[in-house]
Design an enzyme around this catalytic site. Structure first.
Site, PDB file in Angstrom:
ATOM      1  N   GLU B 130      99.724 130.199 -35.370  1.00  0.00           N
ATOM      2  CA  GLU B 130      98.395 130.112 -35.973  1.00  0.00           C
ATOM      3  C   GLU B 130      97.372 129.928 -34.862  1.00  0.00           C
ATOM      4  OE1 GLU B 130      99.057 126.849 -38.633  1.00  0.00           O
ATOM      5  OE2 GLU B 130     100.148 128.108 -40.074  1.00  0.00           O
ATOM      6  N   PRO B 131      96.160 130.433 -35.076  1.00  0.00           N
ATOM      7  CA  PRO B 131      95.166 130.388 -33.996  1.00  0.00           C
ATOM      8  C   PRO B 131      94.524 129.013 -33.828  1.00  0.00           C
ATOM      9  CG  PRO B 131      94.265 131.485 -35.935  1.00  0.00           C
ATOM     10  CD  PRO B 131      95.684 131.159 -36.260  1.00  0.00           C
ATOM     11  N   ARG B 269     112.385 143.203   3.364  1.00  0.00           N
ATOM     12  CA  ARG B 269     111.135 142.947   4.097  1.00  0.00           C
ATOM     13  C   ARG B 269     111.412 142.168   5.383  1.00  0.00           C
ATOM     14  NH1 ARG B 269     105.767 144.351   4.790  1.00  0.00           N
ATOM     15  NH2 ARG B 269     104.675 142.565   5.669  1.00  0.00           N
ATOM     16  N   GLN B 337     105.306 134.889  -5.055  1.00  0.00           N
ATOM     17  CA  GLN B 337     104.995 134.289  -3.753  1.00  0.00           C
ATOM     18  C   GLN B 337     105.877 134.878  -2.651  1.00  0.00           C
ATOM     19  OE1 GLN B 337     102.457 132.247  -3.763  1.00  0.00           O
ATOM     20  NE2 GLN B 337     102.449 131.834  -1.564  1.00  0.00           N
ATOM     21  N   GLY B 340     104.397 137.863  -1.460  1.00  0.00           N
ATOM     22  CA  GLY B 340     103.099 137.669  -0.833  1.00  0.00           C
ATOM     23  C   GLY B 340     102.056 138.590  -1.452  1.00  0.00           C
ATOM     24  N   GLY B 341     101.225 139.182  -0.603  1.00  0.00           N
ATOM     25  CA  GLY B 341     100.160 140.053  -1.090  1.00  0.00           C
ATOM     26  C   GLY B 341     100.691 141.215  -1.920  1.00  0.00           C
ATOM     27  N   GLU B 364     105.721 131.105 -30.147  1.00  0.00           N
ATOM     28  CA  GLU B 364     106.827 130.697 -31.011  1.00  0.00           C
ATOM     29  C   GLU B 364     107.043 131.779 -32.044  1.00  0.00           C
ATOM     30  OE1 GLU B 364     107.725 126.727 -32.203  1.00  0.00           O
ATOM     31  OE2 GLU B 364     105.852 126.011 -31.329  1.00  0.00           O
TER      32      GLU B 364
END
Lengths: 409, 369
Positions: B130-131, B269, B337, B340-341, B364
């Site tokens: 519900e909002p 990398r 993370q 990275g970029g 939910e």
């Protein structure tokens, strides 16, 4: 088929040990925390009789003739250790029996060595064994140990200093028990890790001295000894495994494999301490009329509820990882990765859980009138011994990345 | 007796779903997210796996496998590993069929279940959320009241998957206890019920490929037997538990997707002359992810296992979903993370994983085990 229920036999053993933890350990827990370096002999003798008569607990004879079925040995052990550590972690560690030294003999000993060293765990008087690895200059980096073993005719001659040896006093001092210490030493320093072997040294062997026992933050009922070896001569066949220096470090890996069995046990001990704290907090909250509402909208939870739920979920996560690691070993599966996961998670979790428990109960938590502050002190060792959290994270990382210790160190 | 291994049938299902997620779902994850739609051909191939039909009893046209929350959790994890939005779309029909199979009268089953045993994808859904910021599925604000031989539902819902497509919707509403409190009750509402209005498509930070809508119910009248397991509080707790396990399992899938992505990237990398995975700062993040993915899964499976034994699993289901929601966010964030970029760029999927991961703590009832 997935099943999270303990077998009726293990559940019954757990319930039995719980009674023991509650009635024989809790009442003396504070006393032997305050009286460091004194031994709870009544408790020790009782546990010795119990382990011989019932075959329950980690003190159960490991000479292959005990009553416990082999197929779930590791699972039985972690369940038992959690329960005893719920009673008191320091007292649990002081329980006589094969312990880490015995586990090493059991894992890699010859039939003759098993006969000579494991049969004594059926003696009338309590017997301890210990494992001596750490040195003043080598902790986690166990390949860097400096203690030497040099062959001289029918003997190996050991020289060096070992520290932080759990039950080193009880296992190494012949006036305490007819025990033994498994000592890691190098037979060829130029060979690096490949040159490292372990040697069984009987209590009271001339040249082995128990130099001191540490004063510690916690687990004070258990002694942590410094052992000095000065031209300590042990018979040739007291070496565990082959006396050859292999070309590769496979032999060292074999030695390290002992940890796959022992790390889940340490994790289980950690969980026992954490559960002690959690149970206590739950009871206190109940007394204060605080109910933990499972299923309620997340934004309606109080800070106390959130903290408590975090603690119990973390603890259960650690327990499931631990049971899995032990179960895998029982199945004959490789569990190096899973054992390290269990140990890293449990050590971290109980350190956090017990610290939070002290915080949650405020002045009650910090007071020595209660056991919470003690549990926090006891818990921390599990984040350190048998491989620190960081060493275990390193092992996990190497396994998942497929890196050798050279590629990731 | 303790056992950490899936049974043969579950392993087989898992292998099938793993292959589908790898070959069919993952390659479309980015495109589906950008376009805001799941390709019809993909839906059809997903439908043909039989994941919806499988648990419908043979008398209603299904394959008649017994409903297992654990098997449901395995399926949910593997599909979500491919892509969360696509997984939710594929499994949305179960939001209706699972409660029907478990709780509906045979008359209601007979009238609704056969539609889900055909050759083409049939949408079904549930309107749970519900909002409101303090939405509580154990005390929904949507009102259900008895009126003669019928029930009347009124309220507002949001995050209803396939809201404009599903012909029937399981609506979570609160039935007054008489003391000012309510207890939750699931009720099946047909979309063409007078008073029911499907809102426009919602725009969210994640789950962009999945159509979700709001829903308004203005005195919608439903027949009595459309209220599932009326008055059976245990049944309604079980339904909430199944929702929790379903979402928890999907969180494991998303977490594992992010972890795998970051791990493979970190091995490729290079920086300072070696793979960044060889740096402890990176390696330890990856090790934690691996450990937590396993921890999450074990907690979710334990709850599912309890549900399959028909034991009270509310605590386990609730706590495992809570843990998985926290952990998937942490893992997806750390995965980004590690890149990275590059992780911030939409060329890589980790930013999508992170956007999807963020939803779990809030959502939910968008998945069911």
């Amino acid at each position: 088929m997935i099943d999270f229920e303990l077998s009726p036999e293990i559940a019954a053993m757990r319930d039995q040990l719980h009674m023991l933890a509650e009635h024989a350990m809790r009442p003396i827990a504070r006393e032997y925390d305050e009286r460091e370096h004194e031994k709870p002999w009544d408790f020790i003798n009782m546990m010795w009789q119990l382990s011989k008569s019932s075959g329950i607990g980690p003190g159960a004879a490991k000479d292959g003739k005990d009553k416990a079925p082999e197929r779930d040995r590791n699972l039985r052990t972690v369940v038992a250790v959690e329960e005893l550590s719920w009673g008191d972690a320091g007292l649990y560690l002081s329980i006589p029996g094969p312990g880490l030294g015995g586990a090493a003999v059991m894992a890699v000993g010859t039939p003759d060595q098993k006969q000579r060293f494991l049969s004594r765990f059926k003696d009338d008087k309590p017997v301890w064994s210990a494992m001596a690895i750490t040195e003043p200059g080598a902790g986690s980096d166990s390949a860097a140990i400096q203690t030497t073993a040099v062959r001289d005719g029918d003997h190996w001659v050991l020289n060096g200093t070992k520290i932080f040896c759990t039950s080193g006093l009880m296992a190494g001092d012949a006036t305490k028990s007819n025990g033994f210490v498994v000592v890691w030493a190098t037979i060829d320093r130029s060979a690096g890790r490949a040159g490292i072997k372990s040697f069984i040294v009987d209590a009271g062997t001339p040249g082995m001295t128990v130099a001191k026992c540490e004063d510690k933050l916690g687990i004070r009922a258990s002694d942590t000894a410094t052992l000095i070896f000065e031209d300590c001569r042990v018979p040739l066949d007291n070496i565990l495994g082959s006396p050859e220096v292999p070309k590769t470090s496979e032999g060292f890996k074999g030695v390290m494999a002992t940890f796959d069995a022992t790390r889940p046990i340490v994790a289980a001990s950690a969980i026992g301490v954490g559960r002690a704290a959690l149970d206590f907090v739950r009871d206190e909250l109940k007394k204060q009329g605080v109910e933990i509402r499972y299923g309620v909208g997340p934004r309606k939870l109080t800070a106390i509820e959130r903290d408590f739920m975090d603690m119990e979920t973390q603890l259960q996560a650690a327990r499931l990882l631990t049971w899995r690691a032990a179960w895998m070993m029982d199945q004959g599966q490789k569990n190096n990765l899973e054992a390290s996961m269990a140990k890293a998670k449990a050590g971290l979790v109980v350190t956090q859980v017990t610290q939070k428990a002290v915080e949650m109960l405020g002045p009650l938590g910090y007071s020595r009138e209660l056991l919470l502050e003690k549990w926090m002190r006891d818990a921390k060792i599990n984040d350190i011994f048998e491989g620190t959290q960081q060493i275990n994270m390193m092992i996990i990382a190497r396994r998942i990345l497929g890196y050798s210790s050279k590629e990731l160190s | 007796m303790i056992n950490f291994e899936l049974d043969e049938e579950q392993k087989l299902i898992r292998e099938t779903v793993i292959g589908f997620a790898r070959d069919e779902i993952r390659p479309y994850a980015r495109e589906a997210d950008e376009k805001g739609a799941v390709p019809a051909s993909l839906l059809q191939r997903g439908w043909e796996l039989g994941l919806v039909q499988g648990i419908i009893p043979e008398e209603y046209g299904g394959s008649g496998s017994e409903h297992s929350a654990l098997t449901g959790a395995v399926i949910a994890e593997e599909l979500a590993y491919g892509d969360l939005a696509i997984a939710m779309h594929l499994l949305a029909p179960r939001l209706l069929t699972v409660p029907l199979v478990e709780f509906a009268s045979s008359a209601l089953k007979r009238s609704l279940l056969p539609a889900f045993c055909g050759d083409v994808f049939e949408a079904g859904t549930a309107a749970v959320m519900e909002p409101r910021f303090d939405f509580d599925s154990s005390a929904p604000a949507t009102v259900l009241r008895r009126d003669g031989d019928e029930y009347v539902v009124s309220g507002a819902k949001c995050y209803v998957p396939l809201g404009s497509q599903a012909k029937h919707i399981v609506v979570l509403a609160g039935l007054a206890n008489g003391d000012g409190t309510v207890h939750p009750q699931a009720v099946v509402v047909a979309r063409d019920t007078p008073g029911l209005r499907v809102g426009g498509r919602e725009k969210s930070m994640g789950l962009k490929a999945l159509e979700t809508t709001s829903l308004e119910l203005d005195a919608c009248r439903v027949p009595r037997d459309h209220v599932l397991a009326a008055g059976d509080e245990r049944a309604m707790r079980r339904l909430a538990d199944l929702w929790h396990v379903g979402l928890g399992a999907m969180a494991v899938g998303v977490a594992r997707a992010a972890y795998d992505y970051a791990r493979e990237y970190a091995k490729e990398r290079r920086a300072f002359g070696q793979a960044i995975a060889q740096k402890q700062a990176i390696a330890f993040m990856l090790a934690e992810m691996a450990m937590e993915v396993d921890a999450m899964r074990l907690l979710v499976w334990e709850a599912a296992w309890k549900l399959d034994r028909h034991e009270d699993a509310t605590r386990e289901a609730y706590l495992s979903k809570r843990y998985a929601s926290d952990m998937v966010l942490r893992i997806a964030d750390n995965a980004l993370q590690v890149l990275g970029g590059h992780g911030y760029i939409r060329d890589h999927l980790v930013e999508l994983f992170l956007r999807n991961a963020r939803g779990f703590a809030t959502l939910e009832g968008l998945a069911i085990a």
